[in-house]
Structure formats: structure tokens, C-alpha cells
Design a protein around this motif. Sequence first.
Motif, PDB file in Angstrom:
ATOM      1  N   THR A  54      -0.730  -6.587  41.155  1.00  0.00           N
ATOM      2  CA  THR A  54       0.374  -7.095  41.980  1.00  0.00           C
ATOM      3  C   THR A  54       1.562  -7.504  41.114  1.00  0.00           C
ATOM      4  O   THR A  54       2.710  -7.215  41.451  1.00  0.00           O
ATOM      5  N   ALA A  55       1.305  -8.159  39.990  1.00  0.00           N
ATOM      6  CA  ALA A  55       2.385  -8.575  39.086  1.00  0.00           C
ATOM      7  C   ALA A  55       3.117  -7.372  38.516  1.00  0.00           C
ATOM      8  O   ALA A  55       4.358  -7.349  38.463  1.00  0.00           O
ATOM      9  N   VAL A  56       2.377  -6.346  38.100  1.00  0.00           N
ATOM     10  CA  VAL A  56       2.991  -5.134  37.548  1.00  0.00           C
ATOM     11  C   VAL A  56       3.845  -4.452  38.616  1.00  0.00           C
ATOM     12  O   VAL A  56       4.997  -4.084  38.372  1.00  0.00           O
ATOM     13  N   MET A  57       3.293  -4.325  39.805  1.00  0.00           N
ATOM     14  CA  MET A  57       4.021  -3.641  40.872  1.00  0.00           C
ATOM     15  C   MET A  57       5.253  -4.433  41.302  1.00  0.00           C
ATOM     16  O   MET A  57       6.303  -3.850  41.578  1.00  0.00           O
ATOM     17  N   ALA A  58       5.145  -5.755  41.340  1.00  0.00           N
ATOM     18  CA  ALA A  58       6.305  -6.585  41.699  1.00  0.00           C
ATOM     19  C   ALA A  58       7.398  -6.451  40.645  1.00  0.00           C
ATOM     20  O   ALA A  58       8.579  -6.341  40.982  1.00  0.00           O
TER      21      ALA A  58
END
Length: 77
Positions: A54-58
Motif C-alpha cells: 500500500t505504501a509503495v502504491m500510494a
Amino acid sequence: MELTNDSIRKEIQKEIERQGVTPYQLSKELGISQQTIHNYLSGITDGINSVTLTAVMARLNFSILSPEELKYIKSSF
């Protein structure tokens, strides 16, 4: 797009290249180990935990909707 770990990884790799972001930059900006990013992107590991993903995609301003989520999207065409 089929939602598998491999297909998600490939889409993230494309987005990283499109934005000109390096895995090193991602790891430093997100506080994720370089080894975790490297292992995921190179396919050494099958996936990463959902919080990291989620952090990478955000950071990439990138999302993948599940088939369940897609049924709630109304198309304008």
C-alpha cells in the motif's frame, strides 16, 4: 489484468520506470529496506506485506482494483 502477485509486480515496475523513480529512492522515501524492495521487484520473493504494498502504491499514486471493487465503478462510456 489478472490480479496475481506477478502481475501487480510487473505493473509496479512499469510505473516506477514511467515515473523515473529508483528502487533506492522508494526505499529511502518510504523507510522500507532496500533489500525488501529489491527482492520484491526482482521476483526473489513472491510478494510483500499489504502495508508495504500500500505504501509503495500510494507513493507511486497507483492503484489496482480487485474484481469485487470494479463492480462498484460506474463507467461514463
